[in-house]
Design an enzyme around this catalytic site. Sequence first.
Site, PDB file in Angstrom:
ATOM      1  N   HIS A 185       4.450  -1.273  -8.133  1.00  0.00           N
ATOM      2  CA  HIS A 185       5.724  -1.755  -7.513  1.00  0.00           C
ATOM      3  C   HIS A 185       6.320  -0.380  -6.755  1.00  0.00           C
ATOM      4  CE1 HIS A 185       8.741   0.684  -9.780  1.00  0.00           C
ATOM      5  NE2 HIS A 185       7.691   0.663 -10.729  1.00  0.00           N
ATOM      6  N   CYS A 186       7.213  -0.941  -5.813  1.00  0.00           N
ATOM      7  CA  CYS A 186       7.982  -0.055  -5.103  1.00  0.00           C
ATOM      8  C   CYS A 186       9.274  -0.287  -5.096  1.00  0.00           C
ATOM      9  CB  CYS A 186       7.516   0.022  -3.807  1.00  0.00           C
ATOM     10  SG  CYS A 186       7.520  -1.596  -2.691  1.00  0.00           S
ATOM     11  N   LYS A 187      10.220  -0.472  -4.329  1.00  0.00           N
ATOM     12  CA  LYS A 187      11.660  -0.660  -4.287  1.00  0.00           C
ATOM     13  C   LYS A 187      11.893  -2.267  -4.348  1.00  0.00           C
ATOM     14  CE  LYS A 187      16.221   0.225  -2.541  1.00  0.00           C
ATOM     15  NZ  LYS A 187      16.965   0.526  -1.450  1.00  0.00           N
ATOM     16  N   THR A 207       3.893  -1.796  -1.628  1.00  0.00           N
ATOM     17  CA  THR A 207       3.144  -2.634  -2.526  1.00  0.00           C
ATOM     18  C   THR A 207       2.276  -3.713  -1.843  1.00  0.00           C
ATOM     19  OG1 THR A 207       4.890  -2.615  -4.394  1.00  0.00           O
ATOM     20  CG2 THR A 207       3.342  -4.339  -4.684  1.00  0.00           C
TER      21      THR A 207
END
Length: 197
Positions: A108-110, A116
Amino acid sequence: MTMTNIDNVLEPPINFSMVDEGVFRSGFPQPSNFPFLQSLQLRSIIYLCPEPYPEESLEFLRSQGIRLFQFGIEGKKERSTSPLIPAETISEALKVLVDVENHPVLIHCKRGKHRTGCLVGCLRKFQNWCLSSALEEYQRFAGEKSRRTDLRFIETFDVLGLKGDAFRAFSAIIIKLMLPERGGCCKNKSCKPINPR
């Protein structure tokens, strides 16, 4: 629906999806997503942002025995003059991602879109998906915020240059995942592998 049933509903993180067996993707998980993540029985999380992981989230990971791998990729806009996604960082993240000892794993990222999407797109190239399918998957998650620079990054990422024990060990799993009974990369008969051997 009674109050008890509402309390038992598991809420996935934004943009959650299964990438492959034991591999998931999403945006940043919130505390309301912790029961859902617990149901996945994760061993690892690959976090693609440079910001420190929130203490509440770290405590959840510790309580569940989940390892955190952080690869700090800056979230930049399309107009930035510097490279948006560093290839070396994606290569290091891929080494963690393909090591089955880290599965089940959540990437995951933001928002679960660009960083991602680039990592998953490079995984798809490593899995020998046809380029059009890998790019379509990126665009499906990025939506109208799809970035040409990310698409170009995925297209030009060199999977042949990746070496190491984790990749050799993962080769047998990749072959199993690409068997016809698993559906291969897509149903498109004209689809050609990215790196035919």
